[in-house]
Design a protein around this motif. Structure first.
Motif, PDB file in Angstrom:
ATOM      1  N   THR A   7     100.058   4.329  55.107  1.00  0.00           N
ATOM      2  CA  THR A   7     100.730   4.923  54.408  1.00  0.00           C
ATOM      3  C   THR A   7     101.811   4.053  53.885  1.00  0.00           C
ATOM      4  O   THR A   7     102.412   2.831  54.008  1.00  0.00           O
ATOM      5  N   THR A  81     103.364  13.443  58.014  1.00  0.00           N
ATOM      6  CA  THR A  81     102.740  13.575  56.833  1.00  0.00           C
ATOM      7  C   THR A  81     101.149  13.341  57.261  1.00  0.00           C
ATOM      8  O   THR A  81     100.313  14.085  56.823  1.00  0.00           O
ATOM      9  N   GLU A  85      98.428  16.206  56.941  1.00  0.00           N
ATOM     10  CA  GLU A  85      97.323  16.026  55.993  1.00  0.00           C
ATOM     11  C   GLU A  85      95.700  16.141  56.772  1.00  0.00           C
ATOM     12  O   GLU A  85      94.612  16.533  56.278  1.00  0.00           O
ATOM     13  N   GLY A 113     102.680  16.586  47.125  1.00  0.00           N
ATOM     14  CA  GLY A 113     103.020  15.898  48.353  1.00  0.00           C
ATOM     15  C   GLY A 113     103.492  16.688  49.413  1.00  0.00           C
ATOM     16  O   GLY A 113     103.627  18.021  49.291  1.00  0.00           O
ATOM     17  N   ARG A 283     109.311  11.429  51.768  1.00  0.00           N
ATOM     18  CA  ARG A 283     107.945  11.562  51.628  1.00  0.00           C
ATOM     19  C   ARG A 283     107.131  10.306  51.939  1.00  0.00           C
ATOM     20  O   ARG A 283     107.520   9.091  51.779  1.00  0.00           O
ATOM     21  N   GLN A 285     102.968   8.469  51.105  1.00  0.00           N
ATOM     22  CA  GLN A 285     101.940   8.575  50.656  1.00  0.00           C
ATOM     23  C   GLN A 285     100.531   7.752  50.945  1.00  0.00           C
ATOM     24  O   GLN A 285     101.003   6.410  51.711  1.00  0.00           O
ATOM     25  N   ARG A 286      99.411   8.191  51.346  1.00  0.00           N
ATOM     26  CA  ARG A 286      98.606   7.282  51.944  1.00  0.00           C
ATOM     27  C   ARG A 286      98.223   6.251  50.661  1.00  0.00           C
ATOM     28  O   ARG A 286      98.376   6.079  49.698  1.00  0.00           O
TER      29      ARG A 286
END
Length: 293
Positions: A7, A81, A85, A113, A283, A285-286
């Motif tokens: 991530t 996260t 997910e 997100g 946040r 994110q992958r």
């Protein structure tokens, strides 16, 4: 044998943020194996396993390439996260067991997100801190480059030395003497320098910062939640900006000088003139492949 999800956290723009690999079901890994994996990743890494405490949902261990850390906020954002997910957690908040104790993490799924908020601990402030002359020597700047305000180590989990600078230009131009900086960290019992500059923009007051960690395996960190949280407590404690009763929110940009622009939300809750809660928002994110600083 172990599933690792890569991530990037606190990304402000493309190419920014702080990378964090999260390894799931890491119960079978030894400390030495986790340290070796982190050294191979080259960045701060998180390992998730079954908790040892009944009041926690999961246990997290955090490493940088040279040692284990008690707490890492950007890695905690990444962990929450990934858990959400992967549908390993379905309700918010979750409680994560760390070396420092249990940490409550809230999360909310949105169309673009997952927003994550990590509760931190009550702030602490070191009574003994470097002099302005010592700071200028290791940062290799004249004393005129410093802004008004105290130089002080603050912590809502791990101590970071907060250093006010006169401008963002001075901040971005810093070229510290790292060996001397680390020695000063040892002397004053702090885990890194967090110089910052205040800037007035159309949307209000924002802060720019850089993080020089003590012997982490790299000289600079593009986004540091524990340091941003410490800065927010420092700003409220010393009333660097007007402080109101209730939540006070600060926007902190980091990583600009590294070409890895990052943005961190850091909040303090004030009641009767005292800080009673602290929190970091952001946040993750992958990423398809491991990112390196």
């Amino acid at each position: 044998m172990y599933k690792t999800i890569h991530t990037v956290v606190f990304q402000a723009r493309e190419g920014g943020g702080n990378p964090c690999p999260v390894t799931l079901e890491a119960d079978g890994l030894t400390t030495e194996q986790m340290q070796t994996m982190t050294r191979d990743f080259g960045v701060e890494s998180a390992f998730l396993m079954r908790p040892t405490r009944s009041d926690c949902h999961v246990r997290a261990r955090y490493f940088v390439p040279l040692h284990e850390m008690e707490m890492c906020i950007h890695a905690t954002v990444a962990c929450a996260t990934v858990l959400a997910e992967e549908m390993l957690v379905t309700d918010s908040p979750i409680v994560i067991e760390t070396v420092l104790g249990s940490v409550q993490v809230s999360w909310e799924r949105r169309e673009d997100g997952i927003d994550v908020g990590v509760e931190q601990f009550l702030p602490k402030f070191q009574p003994r801190n470097p002099t302005r002359e010592e700071i200028c020597r290791v940062l290799r700047i004249p004393e005129t480059a410093l802004a008004e305000g105290p130089i002080q180590s603050a912590a809502t989990s791990r101590f970071k030395l907060i250093v006010p600078l006169a401008s963002r230009g001075i901040l971005n131009a810093l070229e510290p003497d790292f060996e001397a900086l680390w020695e000063l960290c040892d002397q004053y019992e702090t885990t890194g320098f967090y110089p910052f500059a205040r800037e007035e923009q159309a949307e209000g007051t924002v802060f720019f910062a850089r993080q020089f960690p003590k012997r982490a395996g790299y000289n600079e960190d593009p986004a540091t939640g524990v340091a941003a949280s410490a800065l927010s407590a420092y700003l409220a404690q010393h009333q660097i900006v007007p402080i109101q009763t209730g939540w006070n929110s600060f926007t902190i940009f980091q990583g600009e000088a590294m070409g890895r622009p990052s943005v961190i939300g850091a909040d303090v809750f004030v009641e009767a003139g005292r800080i009673t809660r602290t929190r970091v928002r952001g946040r993750a994110q992958r990423t398809a492949l491991p990112e390196r600083v």
